[in-house]
Motif scaffolding. Structure first.
Motif, PDB file in Angstrom:
ATOM      1  N   SER A 149       3.167  -6.292   1.647  1.00  0.00           N
ATOM      2  CA  SER A 149       1.789  -6.057   1.214  1.00  0.00           C
ATOM      3  C   SER A 149       1.501  -6.995   0.063  1.00  0.00           C
ATOM      4  O   SER A 149       2.375  -7.728  -0.373  1.00  0.00           O
ATOM      5  CB  SER A 149       1.639  -4.638   0.668  1.00  0.00           C
ATOM      6  N   GLN A 207       1.969  -1.299  -5.109  1.00  0.00           N
ATOM      7  CA  GLN A 207       1.119  -0.120  -4.926  1.00  0.00           C
ATOM      8  C   GLN A 207       0.641  -0.033  -3.479  1.00  0.00           C
ATOM      9  O   GLN A 207       0.622   1.042  -2.878  1.00  0.00           O
ATOM     10  CB  GLN A 207      -0.123  -0.182  -5.850  1.00  0.00           C
ATOM     11  N   ASP A 208       0.271  -1.176  -2.934  1.00  0.00           N
ATOM     12  CA  ASP A 208      -0.216  -1.188  -1.551  1.00  0.00           C
ATOM     13  C   ASP A 208       0.855  -0.689  -0.594  1.00  0.00           C
ATOM     14  O   ASP A 208       0.586   0.048   0.341  1.00  0.00           O
ATOM     15  CB  ASP A 208      -0.658  -2.597  -1.143  1.00  0.00           C
ATOM     16  N   GLN A 236       3.255   1.345  -1.309  1.00  0.00           N
ATOM     17  CA  GLN A 236       3.408   2.788  -1.507  1.00  0.00           C
ATOM     18  C   GLN A 236       2.281   3.557  -0.819  1.00  0.00           C
ATOM     19  O   GLN A 236       2.483   4.614  -0.262  1.00  0.00           O
ATOM     20  CB  GLN A 236       3.448   3.121  -3.008  1.00  0.00           C
ATOM     21  N   ARG A 237       1.096   2.965  -0.854  1.00  0.00           N
ATOM     22  CA  ARG A 237      -0.050   3.622  -0.213  1.00  0.00           C
ATOM     23  C   ARG A 237      -0.055   3.402   1.300  1.00  0.00           C
ATOM     24  O   ARG A 237      -0.947   3.845   1.989  1.00  0.00           O
ATOM     25  CB  ARG A 237      -1.354   3.067  -0.787  1.00  0.00           C
ATOM     26  N   GLY A 238       0.897   2.637   1.771  1.00  0.00           N
ATOM     27  CA  GLY A 238       0.960   2.394   3.222  1.00  0.00           C
ATOM     28  C   GLY A 238      -0.025   1.342   3.690  1.00  0.00           C
ATOM     29  O   GLY A 238      -0.303   1.199   4.879  1.00  0.00           O
ATOM     30  N   LYS A 239      -0.589   0.595   2.740  1.00  0.00           N
ATOM     31  CA  LYS A 239      -1.541  -0.469   3.107  1.00  0.00           C
ATOM     32  C   LYS A 239      -0.761  -1.746   3.399  1.00  0.00           C
ATOM     33  O   LYS A 239      -0.598  -2.600   2.529  1.00  0.00           O
ATOM     34  CB  LYS A 239      -2.488  -0.714   1.921  1.00  0.00           C
TER      35      LYS A 239
END
Ligand SMILES: CC(C)CCC[C@@H](C)[C@H]1CC[C@H]2[C@@H]3CC=C4C[C@@H](O)CC[C@]4(C)[C@H]3CC[C@]12C
Length: 548
Positions: free
Chosen positions: A49, A53-54, A56-59
């Motif tokens: 990603s 953070q992305d 972790q957010r699955g983005k």
């Protein structure tokens, strides 16, 4: 490169921990350079990603199963290349930390080149072009504008017949199934050898050679005929661009067989009265292989020399061509030149093989800088749905770099331009014959290439591909005989080389001469003699090479 080490001994067979951190990822073709991405490797799956953070957010921007990919380490370039079959990744380490499930997170970040580099978004890597959707490209209503000579119906009662309908519409025999041939075994048996020197079984071949394939780039020559009658230079450029794209359409059907390599001195002519051009090509160099060609018509001249390099990444082969394509339009004294996109054979060793083109093609008019054209063959993203496949987008720019026209579509389905006074489909490939799968994926045009009529037989030089015996046998479905003949033809070529070397002679091509273009690049140009000799005294009265 100690990228991911689990503390403990080298013999530690416990499940490896999660590896994560920033890596530099090569930007998608054609946009060179690198960008920083956050990667996480867990249980053999590599995800990435833009930021931690992305992830972790699955983005996710993408993920791949490393165990199914071929990995190679390029120490010198400090690079890891991953060939996942469907896509190729190039990664560089900037800094990486290791975390095992039992360890706390070390989120220190070292300063890296990454920080000083501009950040880019994956999604904005391509020029967004509203007009390039699949729906529009295949919108039938927009298609009525294209003029095609090849699909026109024959007129009844026509005397002398050179209409496309009078050419053959099928091949003498269907292609044989070659899926059982272990390309792996061939490759393993030839490790370390130059692949272009390895003789492959003829069952891997299609009954056309590379000189004939080069001539297929003229299947949509009517686009140049149209361009030569458009006064507006920007619109003219759109048609030249569509022509350059049309030369890639075959790739969605022609991924199962390889063309014959022409032998040194082999020639191929294509005299198309129905299309108003005549084309001549010759194999001018054997190592490296170079094919030169030249076509002329009332509306254009077209020439190029094709030379390319292969890069094998473990599952896929990238074909990088270096010669430029040239087109002149006599009415406006234009001389266009452009580079070629990269062609990638994905999953080359398996039955999931498919072809993709990517990269940026720039068309310049060397006679005028009124406009240039940039075309992007978009590399598909494997995690996106299939409809981003084969996408191509282009812009015509004026001297100030402002966009005058936009066009786009899919290289196997058609090109649409909505900035013209009447938005329209500029080009659409001809409909494939229903039985194309059986016949090597050949279009109607491709089926005509190797036809040898009695009239042609009388005027062609004996070096013309149509006389090549192994290729003819394959076309007739006689695979075993073709295999034997192919060995003989190749052996004869080797003998000829040896003989020449012994005499200290160098092969001199017959119809092309080496020259330098304005930029100092080596090019092969037509010497103007082929059609003259053909007419007078005729090739049966000249001295010709004995190739097979
Ligand atoms: C292992 C074999 C049977 C798989 C099939 C390989 C086919 C798809 C390969 C073999 C040789 C390749 C061609 C070699 C050279 C060029 C010139 C380049 O400017 C455009 C691509 C083009 C025209 C390639 C297209 C793909 C190609 C035809």
């Amino acid at each position: 490169m100690d990228m991911c080490s689990v503390p403990g001994s080298t013999m530690d067979l416990s499940i490896p921990g999660i590896c994560e951190g920033y890596l530099m990822k090569r930007r998608k073709y054609p946009l060179k350079g690198w960008h920083k991405r956050y990667f996480l490797l867990e249980k053999g799956i590599l995800k990435y990603s833009k930021t931690q953070q992305d992830i972790q957010r699955g983005k996710l921007h993408g993920s791949l199963d490393v165990s199914l990919a071929v990995m190679s380490i390029n120490k010198k370039a400090k690079r890891i290349d991953l060939d996942a079959g469907d896509s190729l990744y190039h990664l560089k380490v900037s800094y990486m930390i290791t975390r095992t499930p039992s360890m706390g997170r070390h989120s220190h970040r070292a300063p890296s080149v990454a920080d000083s580099m501009a950040e880019y978004f994956d999604a904005s890597e391509v020029i967004v072009c509203e007009s390039s959707s699949e729906a529009e490209a295949s919108d039938e209503s927009g298609l009525s504008d294209i003029t095609t000579t090849s699909t026109s119906e024959p007129e009844e009662g026509h005397g002398e017949c050179y209409r496309p309908s009078c050419r053959r519409t099928t091949l003498p025999a269907p292609g044989t199934d070659n899926s059982h041939i272990g390309i792996m075994t061939i490759l393993y048996n030839n490790i370390g050898k130059d692949l272009s020197r390895v003789s492959m079984p003829v069952a891997l071949n299609e009954p056309v050679c590379l000189l004939q394939r080069l001539s297929e780039e003229l299947e949509y020559s009517e686009l140049l005929d149209i361009a030569n009658h458009i006064d507006d230079p920007y619109e003219r450029m759109v048609y030249v661009a569509a022509f350059s794209i049309s030369g890639y359409a075959w790739a969605s059907w022609r991924y199962r067989y390889k063309p014959f390599n022409p032998v040194l001195g082999e020639t191929y002519e294509s005299h198309r009265e129905d299309r108003g051009f005549h084309y001549i090509s010759e194999q001018v160099s054997h190592h490296p292989p170079i094919s030169a060609c030249h076509a002329e018509s009332e509306n254009f001249t077209f020439w190029q020399d094709q030379r390319w390099k292969n890069k094998f990444w473990g599952k896929s082969v990238e074909i990088i061509s270096s010669g430029l394509v040239n087109v002149t339009l006599p009415k406006y004294d234009d001389h266009y030149e452009w580079n070629k996109a990269v062609t990638c054979i994905h999953n080359v060793l398996s039955q999931q093989r498919f072809l993709e083109h990517y990269g940026e093609v720039v068309i310049r008019n060397t006679k005028s800088d009124v406009c240039t054209c940039k075309i992007t063959f978009v590399k598909s993203r494997y995690w996106s749905s299939d409809n981003s496949k084969n996408e191509v987008q282009g812009v015509v720019l004026d001297q100030a770099g402002e966009v005058v026209h936009r066009f786009g579509g899919l290289w196997h389905e058609g090109i649409f331009c909505d900035t013209l006074s009447t938005p329209k489909c500029i080009w659409k490939p001809n409909v494939q014959p229903d039985d194309h799968f059986q016949f090597y994926g050949f279009s109607r045009y491709a089926r005509e290439l190797n036809e040898l009529t009695p009239e042609l037989k009388a005027v062609l030089p004996p070096t013309d591909t149509r006389f090549r015996p192994d290729q003819r046998l394959l076309e007739e479905g006689k695979v075993t005989e073709a295999d034997k003949k192919k060995d003989e033809v190749e052996e004869k070529q080797r003998e000829r080389r040896k003989e020449m070397a012994k005499r200290g002679e160098e092969h001199i091509p017959r119809f092309f001469r080496k020259s330098l273009d304005e930029a100092g690049r080596e090019v092969w140009l037509y010497n103007g003699t082929y059609w003259k000799l053909r007419k007078d005294p005729g090739f049966s009265n000249t001295k010709n090479l004995d190739l097979w």
